[in-house]
Structure formats: structure tokens, C-alpha cells
Design a protein around this motif. Sequence first.
Motif, PDB file in Angstrom:
ATOM      1  N   LEU A   1      17.723  50.637  49.231  1.00  0.00           N
ATOM      2  CA  LEU A   1      18.892  50.672  48.346  1.00  0.00           C
ATOM      3  C   LEU A   1      18.741  49.654  47.221  1.00  0.00           C
ATOM      4  O   LEU A   1      19.030  49.959  46.050  1.00  0.00           O
TER       5      LEU A   1
ATOM      6  N   GLN B   1      16.392  50.787  44.623  1.00  0.00           N
ATOM      7  CA  GLN B   1      17.051  51.768  43.758  1.00  0.00           C
ATOM      8  C   GLN B   1      17.919  51.065  42.717  1.00  0.00           C
ATOM      9  O   GLN B   1      17.888  51.420  41.536  1.00  0.00           O
ATOM     10  N   HIS B   2      18.685  50.064  43.142  1.00  0.00           N
ATOM     11  CA  HIS B   2      19.516  49.310  42.200  1.00  0.00           C
ATOM     12  C   HIS B   2      18.649  48.546  41.197  1.00  0.00           C
ATOM     13  O   HIS B   2      19.028  48.418  40.022  1.00  0.00           O
TER      14      HIS B   2
ATOM     15  N   ASN C   1      26.870  49.004  51.906  1.00  0.00           N
ATOM     16  CA  ASN C   1      27.905  49.301  50.915  1.00  0.00           C
ATOM     17  C   ASN C   1      27.640  48.609  49.581  1.00  0.00           C
ATOM     18  O   ASN C   1      28.428  48.736  48.647  1.00  0.00           O
ATOM     19  N   LEU C   2      26.544  47.880  49.478  1.00  0.00           N
ATOM     20  CA  LEU C   2      26.214  47.166  48.249  1.00  0.00           C
ATOM     21  C   LEU C   2      26.065  48.128  47.074  1.00  0.00           C
ATOM     22  O   LEU C   2      25.302  49.090  47.134  1.00  0.00           O
ATOM     23  N   THR C   3      26.801  47.878  45.997  1.00  0.00           N
ATOM     24  CA  THR C   3      26.690  48.690  44.783  1.00  0.00           C
ATOM     25  C   THR C   3      25.827  47.970  43.758  1.00  0.00           C
ATOM     26  O   THR C   3      25.570  46.763  43.865  1.00  0.00           O
ATOM     27  N   MET C   4      25.409  48.703  42.735  1.00  0.00           N
ATOM     28  CA  MET C   4      24.594  48.092  41.694  1.00  0.00           C
ATOM     29  C   MET C   4      25.399  47.047  40.931  1.00  0.00           C
ATOM     30  O   MET C   4      24.870  46.000  40.539  1.00  0.00           O
ATOM     31  N   ASP C   5      26.679  47.294  40.698  1.00  0.00           N
ATOM     32  CA  ASP C   5      27.528  46.315  40.011  1.00  0.00           C
ATOM     33  C   ASP C   5      27.633  45.032  40.817  1.00  0.00           C
ATOM     34  O   ASP C   5      27.619  43.923  40.257  1.00  0.00           O
ATOM     35  N   GLU C   6      27.749  45.167  42.130  1.00  0.00           N
ATOM     36  CA  GLU C   6      27.847  43.975  42.975  1.00  0.00           C
ATOM     37  C   GLU C   6      26.544  43.172  42.926  1.00  0.00           C
ATOM     38  O   GLU C   6      26.568  41.937  42.866  1.00  0.00           O
TER      39      GLU C   6
ATOM     40  N   GLU D   1      24.421  43.230  40.427  1.00  0.00           N
ATOM     41  CA  GLU D   1      24.378  42.675  39.070  1.00  0.00           C
ATOM     42  C   GLU D   1      25.188  41.380  38.991  1.00  0.00           C
ATOM     43  O   GLU D   1      24.749  40.384  38.404  1.00  0.00           O
TER      44      GLU D   1
ATOM     45  N   ARG E   1      33.174  43.204  44.049  1.00  0.00           N
ATOM     46  CA  ARG E   1      33.415  43.271  45.507  1.00  0.00           C
ATOM     47  C   ARG E   1      34.721  42.567  45.835  1.00  0.00           C
ATOM     48  O   ARG E   1      34.917  41.397  45.528  1.00  0.00           O
TER      49      ARG E   1
END
Length: 240
Positions: free
Chosen positions: A130, A133-134, A189-194, A196, A214
Motif C-alpha cells: 500500500l 502505491q502511495h 486504512n492509511l490513505t495517501m493524504d495521511e 503526505e 486522520r
Amino acid sequence: MQDPNADTEWNDILRKKGILPSKESLKDLEKQAEEEEQRVLQPSIVKTYEDMTLEELEDNEDEFNEEDERAVAMYRQQRLAEWKATQLKNKFGEVLEISGKDYVQEVTKAGEGLWVILHLYRQGIPLCALINQHFSGLARKFPDVKFIKAISTTCIPNYPDRNLPTIFVYLEGDIKAQFIGLLVFGGMNLTMDELEWKLSESGAIKTSLEENPRKPIADVLLSSVLCPVPARRGSDSEDD
């Protein structure tokens, strides 16, 4: 009214008295007026060179006068410096895969003022996949930052899997931040915005995010569990 430019006896008398300028002076004034008119009607190329590309500057070089050439030469140097700076900043844009033998060149000797973000990962760990990917998305978003990844054991022999994923942030070869282990990233659950936001806190990237994406729900729940429950007033007296 008599024409002061006319070649008459009266005008000659006035010229001798200094009331009218001499014929030569009149010619000079007329010439200056014509030159000024041409300058106004046909603006110098210097006024428009700022709108030209480097290629157009080369194509129109023969049309420049001496003043134009000096100004254009200075402007060309400025444009070249800006172009080189842009190329330097935007020379990445994708994630580079390295191994241990590349570490010194790609990290330690990356360059002056250059941020390097290294992800140590291992195949088969979902959170590592993941983050990779980010990283691809962040590398495109911040092309002036060097995003690299490496299988952990190729850079650090016997690096334990329990420390994965691991991210090291470098500036000029010095570690400025490190993020080690699954809990640091908050799981799948880590997002790319988080990610960043987390990297921006190290100074490596300049995010446009105004706040941490987050929500600190886990912290609130944890604090409520750890907070001691106050005893009821009078409970001690009732026990007595």
C-alpha cells in the motif's frame, strides 16, 4: 503667421539675432523628432523579448540592436537559469528502486538541498504494498523530492520484518525522520493524504493540506480507557 522654416530675409535677420534657431539646428531638431516618432511608432524588440521563448530569441537575434542585444543576453541567462532550476526540481516524478550497492550514490550523495524518502519493504506484507502505491502518487505530486524504495534486507542485512514498513527521510545524507513499524502508519486504512501529512511534518515535502486528514478517534478512545474513574463522593464514609 510666417513659417519660421522659410528661407526669407526676415527669417535670416531673426536667426542672426538668435530669435530663430539656425538652419542646421532646425535640421537636427527635425531629425530628432523623426527618430523619436519612429521609436514610438515601432517599439523596440526589447519591449517584447520577455514574451519570447528561448527558441524565438535565437530566431530573432539578427533583428536586435546593440541595446536589445545586451538586454536580451541578460534575459536569456535568466531564462536559462530558471529552466535549469525547473529541470532540477522536476527531474524525478517516479519511485526509484534501489539495492544496497546503490545506497551511497542515491541517498548519501544524492545532492545538496535534496530530500530523499526511502521506503524499506518486503513483498508479501500488505501495508508495504500500500505504501509503495502511495509513493507512486506522491512522487508524481512532488517531483522535486526523490522517492526511492528497496527490499529491506538488500540495504540492511537481517533487517527484521517486524520493523516493516520503514520509511527514512534524508536531507543531504542525514536522517531527518524515521517511521518504523505497522502501528506508526495506522494499519491498512492509511490513505495517501495521511502519508503526505506525515512526511510533511518532517519537512521533506510542502503539503497544501491544511490539517491532518486522520481523525484522532483512536487517541480519544485510548485516553478514555486510560483515564481513571473518579470515586463517588461519600463512598469512603459509607464504607466506614
